[in-house]
Design a protein around this motif. Structure first.
Motif, short mmCIF file in Angstrom:
data_model
loop_
_atom_site.label_atom_id
_atom_site.label_comp_id
_atom_site.label_asym_id
_atom_site.label_seq_id
_atom_site.Cartn_x
_atom_site.Cartn_y
_atom_site.Cartn_z
N VAL A 30 0.83 -1.20 0.00
CA VAL A 30 0.00 0.00 0.00
C VAL A 30 0.87 1.25 0.00
N GLU A 31 1.91 1.27 0.84
CA GLU A 31 2.77 2.44 0.93
C GLU A 31 3.58 2.66 -0.34
N SER A 32 3.87 1.58 -1.07
CA SER A 32 4.71 1.68 -2.27
C SER A 32 3.91 1.72 -3.55
N ASP A 33 2.56 1.64 -3.43
CA ASP A 33 1.66 1.68 -4.59
C ASP A 33 1.93 0.53 -5.56
N VAL A 34 2.10 -0.67 -4.99
CA VAL A 34 2.20 -1.88 -5.79
C VAL A 34 1.29 -2.92 -5.15
N ILE A 39 4.96 -7.82 -4.11
CA ILE A 39 5.92 -7.85 -3.00
C ILE A 39 6.28 -9.30 -2.66
N SER A 40 5.28 -10.15 -2.63
CA SER A 40 5.51 -11.56 -2.34
C SER A 40 6.42 -12.20 -3.39
N PHE A 41 6.17 -11.89 -4.65
CA PHE A 41 6.98 -12.46 -5.72
C PHE A 41 8.42 -11.94 -5.66
#
Length: 263
Positions: A30-34, A39-41
């Motif tokens: 959320v903070e990085s707009d992705v 993130i998991s990948f």
């Protein structure tokens, strides 16, 4: 010597920093707009980040510049931030600025230190702190935290040693939480093993003073820390200036008298 990260190390490094900041994958996403899936990948190595993504995530995680370079290397990219020596000609304005700040604080003690609290430079007022200190603690590199808490250093002259020791160890522990640096961890363990007691109970003070015996008198100082907030060089980002200013009228009078005497 720290091993140079390879491309496969980015995912574990990202996970370490996210965990250290106590963020979930969703929080960071959320903070990085992705997406949290992305993130998991990235953490599992199923996806490789772009250079821009590495820097975006590092910014959101408030990763220090030195460690941002490690993240970039771990993802297969060249470092972004240089680490120039203070002796480098390009750092001349920095040296001049540091010297100017140190001089401006005289006769009050002021010193510049690096990330590991090793002394970089100091003004003449620091002599007030180092009088009577064992020679082995003044051999370069001088670690100012070790100097303050070691029995052969300032410890014997610090009237509120338990309180000051708690302040120093607490500050170092917070820095370790931010960086996770092994050398910082080793320094914290070393200093925690030194004698000095622990401070217990609440205090009405607004800040922890350094109460130091000097010439049969007790002087009280409050420390202030100055950093270069816009630094994009690793060395500069890790540099800080700590000044010790009078915490009471009696100390201010003594320091004013020293200034009048030219000391």
């Amino acid at each position: 010597m720290t091993a140079t990260p390879t491309r496969s190390t980015f995912g574990p490094l990202l996970r370490q920093w996210r965990t250290r900041r106590r963020l979930s994958q969703l929080d960071l996403a959320v903070e990085s707009d992705v997406s949290a899936r992305h993130i998991s990948f990235l953490e599992t190595g199923r996806s490789q980040p772009s250079r821009e993504m590495v820097l975006r995530l590092a910014t959101q995680l408030d990763v220090p510049l030195r460690e941002r370079n490690q993240l970039l290397l771990g993802a297969g990219y060249a470092p972004e931030y240089r680490a120039r020596s203070l002796d480098d000609p390009e750092m001349a304005p920095v040296r001049a600025a540091v010297d100017a700040v140190l001089r401006a604080h005289a006769p009050h003690p002021a010193l510049a230190v690096d990330r590991y609290w090793d002394l970089v430079s100091a003004n003449a007022g620091v002599d007030l702190l180092t009088r009577g200190v064992a020679a082995h603690l003044l051999e370069p590199p001088v670690n100012v935290l070790r100097l303050s808490l070691h029995p052969d250093g300032l410890a014997g002259r610090i009237r509120n040693l338990a309180e000051w020791r708690g302040h120093v160890l607490g500050r170092l522990a917070r820095e370790l939480a931010v960086t996770g640096d092994p050398r910082t961890r080793a320094l914290l363990h070393e200093l925690a093993a030194l004698p000095g007691g622990r401070s217990h109970g609440a205090t009405n003070a607004v800040a922890v003073p350094l109460r130091l015996e000097a010439g049969g008198r007790e002087l009280a100082f409050l420390s202030t820390v100055t950093t270069f907030g816009t630094a994009v060089d690793v060395t500069l980002a890790e540099l800080s200036i700590e000044a010790f200013l009078p915490a009471d009228a009696a100390t201010a009078e003594v320091m004013a008298a020293l200034a009048a005497d030219g000391r």
